[in-house]
Design a protein around this motif. Structure first.
Motif, mmCIF file in Angstrom:
data_model
loop_
_atom_site.group_PDB
_atom_site.id
_atom_site.type_symbol
_atom_site.label_atom_id
_atom_site.label_comp_id
_atom_site.label_asym_id
_atom_site.label_seq_id
_atom_site.Cartn_x
_atom_site.Cartn_y
_atom_site.Cartn_z
ATOM 1 N N GLU A 1 6.081 -0.083 1.993
ATOM 2 C CA GLU A 1 5.380 0.651 2.910
ATOM 3 C C GLU A 1 6.087 1.690 3.631
ATOM 4 O O GLU A 1 7.406 1.288 4.031
ATOM 5 C CB GLU A 1 4.405 -0.196 3.670
ATOM 6 N N GLU B 1 -0.357 -7.624 5.248
ATOM 7 C CA GLU B 1 0.417 -6.301 4.900
ATOM 8 C C GLU B 1 1.614 -6.091 5.650
ATOM 9 O O GLU B 1 1.722 -6.706 6.780
ATOM 10 C CB GLU B 1 -0.533 -5.171 5.068
ATOM 11 N N GLU C 1 -6.289 -14.337 -2.126
ATOM 12 C CA GLU C 1 -7.354 -13.567 -3.321
ATOM 13 C C GLU C 1 -8.245 -14.723 -3.852
ATOM 14 O O GLU C 1 -7.891 -15.780 -4.408
ATOM 15 C CB GLU C 1 -6.364 -12.897 -4.289
ATOM 16 N N GLU D 1 -5.134 0.243 -9.617
ATOM 17 C CA GLU D 1 -4.258 0.605 -8.494
ATOM 18 C C GLU D 1 -2.721 0.155 -8.439
ATOM 19 O O GLU D 1 -2.880 -1.098 -8.574
ATOM 20 C CB GLU D 1 -5.047 0.342 -7.146
ATOM 21 N N LEU D 2 -2.089 1.155 -8.275
ATOM 22 C CA LEU D 2 -0.539 0.894 -8.164
ATOM 23 C C LEU D 2 -0.074 1.086 -6.839
ATOM 24 O O LEU D 2 0.641 0.429 -6.047
ATOM 25 C CB LEU D 2 0.187 1.492 -9.141
HETATM 26 N N1 GAP Z 1 -1.011 -1.202 4.330
HETATM 27 C C1 GAP Z 1 -2.030 -0.673 3.239
HETATM 28 C C2 GAP Z 1 -2.421 -1.554 2.275
HETATM 29 O O1 GAP Z 1 -1.946 -3.028 2.266
HETATM 30 P P1 GAP Z 1 -3.649 -2.034 0.084
HETATM 31 O O2 GAP Z 1 -4.309 -1.117 -0.762
HETATM 32 O O3 GAP Z 1 -4.477 -3.171 0.387
HETATM 33 O O4 GAP Z 1 -3.261 -1.241 1.314
HETATM 34 C C3 GAP Z 1 -1.071 -1.688 -1.005
HETATM 35 O O5 GAP Z 1 -2.325 -2.644 -0.621
HETATM 36 C C4 GAP Z 1 -0.624 -2.019 -2.212
HETATM 37 O O6 GAP Z 1 -0.150 -3.397 -2.197
HETATM 38 C C5 GAP Z 1 -1.570 -2.093 -3.550
HETATM 39 O O7 GAP Z 1 -1.638 -0.676 -3.978
HETATM 40 C C6 GAP Z 1 -1.076 -3.003 -4.471
HETATM 41 O O8 GAP Z 1 0.042 -2.243 -5.320
HETATM 42 C C7 GAP Z 1 -0.412 -3.883 -3.667
HETATM 43 N N2 GAP Z 1 -1.288 -5.168 -3.728
HETATM 44 C C8 GAP Z 1 -2.284 -5.411 -2.629
HETATM 45 N N3 GAP Z 1 -2.793 -6.577 -3.093
HETATM 46 C C9 GAP Z 1 -1.797 -7.319 -4.038
HETATM 47 C C10 GAP Z 1 -1.962 -8.435 -4.383
HETATM 48 N N4 GAP Z 1 -2.789 -9.371 -4.129
HETATM 49 N N5 GAP Z 1 -1.026 -8.781 -5.558
HETATM 50 C C11 GAP Z 1 0.026 -7.839 -5.817
HETATM 51 N N6 GAP Z 1 -0.039 -6.454 -5.400
HETATM 52 C C12 GAP Z 1 -0.971 -6.187 -4.297
#
Ligand code: GAP
Length: 509
Positions: free
Chosen positions: A268, A217, A251, A331-332
């Motif tokens: 962010e 992140e 993932e 989730e977006l």
């Molecule tokens: N700092 C907080 C954080 O990283 P998260 O819910 O794990 O929170 C935030 O991620 C956003 O990042 C998600 O709402 C999504 O839009 C995006 N995201 C997370 N994992 C992703 C992935 N593997 N591929 C694309 N987008 C992703």
């Protein structure tokens, strides 16, 4: 009417055919869950970034941006909790040898049961026109029975996850009779935790190398720069630090195109506030982010808030903004009230005091944080999938039109000489030269004008400017609007102001 799965397939192939998104390393048969953005994709992506950056950094005098490195000190991920707890529970099917996320198997099962209830209720609602009490009673009983099942599964599931009881998660999968979609069997392994961070080595082996991680992140780059930015920018609380950048997660189940990728981008913002004021700011950011989404002109019904019932140990409020993708609401964006957890942990692990002296209160404290975190690629997918329309026109012909918000469209206008002679190409090129410093414009002289309009519709260009003989006589051009296909004649000299007036975000109250 094509179903959502078919539409989604068409959207993916449209993205490739028109140069928006390509599978990564395609000539080597691709790399799972990694994608490249093509010539139009990069424009749309850059426009989304700019739209977000402006709304955060330019429009808020108390928010500044940074661009921190992807490689960071490994202790950061210990302090943030990612080394110990950034895990997904995985399970393998022994027959197909396929690996799944145990939580996703259960959540999909719940979603299917919910879908069954929804269909049952819809069917019943239709039949109410010919009201039949017996039918109503049996439907009602089935709905209640299925709802009770869901409640029971959800309770067992959250208890197992909260207690990190992997055996209970496995037992639930067995009790629900969940089968592997490939082998069709229930021959499951144990459930294991799998850390999602990619690790690599820094330094040569001879000198002794350190394990470092590709950041999962961008947020931690902001926390560890809190003091640098606060002091060098003389920032006063409340203030925010924004960042756009790559994040990496290994993932287990990477699917649904660019929805879940292994390499992706996040946008962010961490907003630092006085302790005790965080919930007020949490509400502020919920509302501000809602308006940002709606300002793109996508209807409100495509979005919904999902408040977290189970909060992470460091959060005292959290919500997701979900979008209705072709595969359902997902989730977006996440908005989290993260208390002072991150700054306190980095203080503890680094030994540096990460506090703020508040001159109004005449005291020092560790600020509380509200985070807004949105996936850039997911935003792209939301806009792209919403934009895709297949239309049958009055003359019986059809078109695919990408109704991308004008402010985000890769090209804002196409300039088209009606014919390839009589000085029209030269005049059209003059118009391109006049507009290209302010807008991405495309010149196209190949094929009949109708086909050229279709090509621009397919890539979402909001305006087609046609140069004809009248242009040479009186300096006017026709402007065709993509969604309505209506045309108007305006002076070529006014094009810049015309486009400026049309390419604006919606004002949302
Ligand atoms: N700092 C907080 C954080 O990283 P998260 O819910 O794990 O929170 C935030 O991620 C956003 O990042 C998600 O709402 C999504 O839009 C995006 N995201 C997370 N994992 C992703 C992935 N593997 N591929 C694309 N987008 C992703």
């Amino acid at each position: 009417m094509a179903n959502n799965e078919e539409v989604f397939k068409k959207i993916i192939s449209h993205a490739k055919e028109y140069g928006f998104i390509f599978p990564s390393s395609e000539i080597y048969d691709g790399l799972a869950a990694v994608y490249d953005y093509g010539q139009l994709g990069v424009e749309l992506k850059n426009n989304i970034k700019q739209y977000w950056w402006k709304s955060m950094v330019q429009y808020h005098e108390n928010i500044v941006g940074i661009d921190s490195a992807i490689f960071m000190h490994p202790k950061i991920w210990k302090a943030s909790g990612h080394v110990d707890a950034f895990n997904d529970p995985l399970i393998d099917n022994k027959d197909s040898k396929k690996r799944y996320r145990a939580d996703v198997l259960i959540e999909d099962h719940i979603a299917k049961t919910e879908d069954k209830i929804r269909k049952e209720v819809e069917k019943a609602a239709k039949r109410f026109e010919n009201f039949d009490e017996a039918m109503f009673r049996s439907t009602n009983a089935r709905v209640l029975e299925n709802q009770a099942k869901i409640d029971d599964i959800t309770k067992r599931y959250s208890e197992a996850m909260n207690a990190n009881d992997l055996e209970a998660v496995r037992q639930l999968i067995l009790d629900l009779g969940i089968v592997c979609p490939i082998s069709g069997t229930r021959n499951w392994t144990e459930v294991r935790q799998f850390n999602l961070m990619f690790a690599t080595q820094m330094g040569s082996v001879a000198e002794g190398s350190d394990t470092i991680y590709l950041r999962p992140e961008t947020a931690q780059g902001i926390f560890v720069n809190f003091l640098n930015v606060q002091k060098s920018g003389r920032m006063k609380i409340p203030f925010g630090i924004a960042q756009i950048g790559k994040a990496f997660r290994n993932e287990i189940v990477a699917r649904q195109f660019i929805f879940r990728m292994r390499e992706f981008e996040q946008m962010e913002m961490q907003f630092f506030v006085r302790p005790g004021e965080e919930l007020k700011w949490f509400e502020y950011w919920k509302d501000t982010r809602r308006k940002w989404h709606l300002s793109l002109g996508i209807p409100e019904k495509k979005y919904r808030f999902h408040d977290h019932e189970k909060l992470a140990h460091y959060a005292n409020a959290a919500t997701d903004i979900e979008f209705e993708f072709p595969f359902g609401f997902k989730e977006l964006e996440g908005i989290h009230s993260r208390t002072n957890f991150d700054l306190s942990r980095h203080s503890e692990f680094s030994g540096k005091k990460l506090q703020y002296f508040d001159p109004e209160l005449n005291e020092s404290y560790t600020p509380y944080v509200i985070e807004t975190s949105i996936g850039l690629d997911r935003t792209f997918l939301a806009i792209f999938s919403y934009a895709y329309h297949e239309e049958t026109l009055e003359d019986g012909s059809s078109r695919v039109v990408m109704k991308i918000p004008a402010i985000l469209a890769p090209y804002k206008a196409a300039v088209l000489p009606l014919v390839k002679k009589d000085g029209l190409p030269e005049k059209a090129q003059e118009i391109v030269d006049m507009l290209k410093f302010d807008y991405m414009v495309q010149y196209d002289e190949k094929d009949a004008i109708g086909r050229r309009y279709r090509r621009q519709d397919a890539i979402g260009t909001p305006f087609c400017i046609t140069v004809d003989n009248q242009t040479l006589a009186d300096g006017t051009v026709t402007v065709r609007e993509r969604d309505t296909m209506q045309q108007e004649r305006i002076l070529a000299d006014n094009l810049n102001a015309y486009l400026h007036g049309k390419i604006q975000p919606l004002k949302v109250e």
